[in-house]
Design an enzyme around this catalytic site. Sequence first.
Site, short mmCIF file in Angstrom:
data_model
loop_
_atom_site.label_atom_id
_atom_site.label_comp_id
_atom_site.label_asym_id
_atom_site.label_seq_id
_atom_site.Cartn_x
_atom_site.Cartn_y
_atom_site.Cartn_z
N TYR A 142 1.46 53.36 147.34
CA TYR A 142 0.87 52.31 146.66
C TYR A 142 1.73 51.79 145.63
CZ TYR A 142 -2.05 49.08 143.92
OH TYR A 142 -2.74 48.02 143.52
N ASP A 237 9.02 54.94 142.23
CA ASP A 237 8.22 54.37 141.81
C ASP A 237 7.28 55.48 140.88
OD1 ASP A 237 5.70 53.46 140.67
OD2 ASP A 237 5.10 52.35 142.69
N LYS A 265 1.40 52.68 133.34
CA LYS A 265 0.37 53.01 131.91
C LYS A 265 0.65 54.22 131.08
CE LYS A 265 -1.83 54.21 136.29
NZ LYS A 265 -2.58 53.74 137.45
N1 PMP Z 1 2.65 51.90 141.54
C1 PMP Z 1 2.01 53.19 141.37
C2 PMP Z 1 2.46 54.42 142.19
C3 PMP Z 1 0.49 53.16 141.01
O1 PMP Z 1 -0.15 54.21 141.36
C4 PMP Z 1 0.10 52.05 140.60
C5 PMP Z 1 -1.28 52.02 140.29
N2 PMP Z 1 -1.84 53.04 139.98
C6 PMP Z 1 1.07 50.61 140.62
C7 PMP Z 1 2.08 50.85 140.93
C8 PMP Z 1 0.39 49.61 139.97
O2 PMP Z 1 0.13 49.71 138.79
P1 PMP Z 1 -0.87 48.42 137.88
O3 PMP Z 1 -2.35 49.06 138.57
O4 PMP Z 1 -0.55 48.98 136.49
O5 PMP Z 1 -0.54 47.44 138.49
#
Ligand code: PMP
Length: 419
Positions: A142, A237, A265
């Site tokens: 994701y 990521d 975050k």
């Molecule tokens: N990349 C990864 C690996 C994530 O786990 C997430 C959300 N948990 C995101 C991108 C998207 O981040 P956000 O919810 O802050 O948009």
Amino acid sequence: MSNSNDLFARSCYVTPGGVHSPVRSFKGVGGSPVFIQSADGAVIIDVDGNSYIDYCLAFGPLIFGHADSDVKSAVRHALERGWSYGAAEVVSLELAELITGNIAWVDSVRFMNSGTEAVMTAIRLARAATGKDKILKFDGCYHGHSDAMLIRAGSGLAGETLPSSAGVPVSISTDTLIAPLDDEQAIETIFELHAGSIAAAIIEPVPANYGLLPQTPKFLQGLADLCREHQSLLIFDEVITGFRLGFGGYAELSGIQPDIVTWGKIICGGFPVGAVAAKRALMEQIAPSGPVYQAGTLSANPVAMTAGLTTLRKLLDSEHYENLENLGQKLDTAIDGIADLSVRRCGSIFWVIPDGQAGYMRATTQIPAGIESRYAKMFHHLLKAGIYLPPSPYEVGFLSTAHDDTSIEELVTALSLSF
Ligand code: PMP
């Protein structure tokens, strides 16, 4: 009828599904969500006065637990100075210096507001830098909810059979190539088939949005080599793993360095943030230095940046990571032997499911069928016992420095009674 139930009923009238992000709805475990009133340390308290030891931790960012006193006092001071300037300010500079000064292979960082934005920018940057359009993404990873990434994604989409979200144009999805995780042959074939057109491969090196499916260093090195061979960029990521598996995330632990990393975050300890980082030459392609547009009115918000500076300064002390690893090992040992239950763990990230198997799974296809209903039963049993796990069998749990031996014992006791 509880206050939470009442609030959820009200919320469903004014918000789709009653929540502002899908997993919060408890759709993955049934029932209606508890509404949280307050949180401190490892504990959250709902509007009905029930308290829970929290192992969801806002889906990861709260490595020091809720309402960490250092972050809280820094943020209080920051508020006195105003909270949004839309102008250059010093805290984001200090935070960027702290990151680039402590992670050797990145020397430039751009802050934004979410992981989704960070990934969107990383992809745009990769396309601009390579002059190619296609992105290779892995089944079950994701990367937020931008159109190009909503193809065979995990998190709130894990377990769904739809290949993507409604509303994603086919023209966009055709530029996203999907590969299975942990399959070197498959990625070699894809690179050969699409030779000359893959701008980047993007991967969560420790995929944590479809359960926990850590990839082997050999597979990731193979991916890095293929990217180099085909003049494609590698994007890690690390929105979940960055600053959580260690200050420099998985890239630092493994020594496998991507061309671009995305963070989120955890940087600001739970305040909104996302970040893209890379070597200077690449980052200089981003506006206003270069032609890749990226912007945000609330980007690098000074209150969030202050929380970030405090959080990351604390995280420079590697003792925190050692303590979290020790706590994790206690969790492994205590869970071992509870009927049908398996815990898979990487540092302070864990996935506990009643699947009755040992060892890591490395691809979505290895996840046994039928875990949804068994997890749902376990989740609700734990909720009654005062333990809050992520409300989905495919979301991982997190440890924080606010958890201790007693929190682990309470979790394990509740788990053993749930079978
Ligand atoms: N990349 C990864 C690996 C994530 O786990 C997430 C959300 N948990 C995101 C991108 C998207 O981040 P956000 O919810 O802050 O948009």
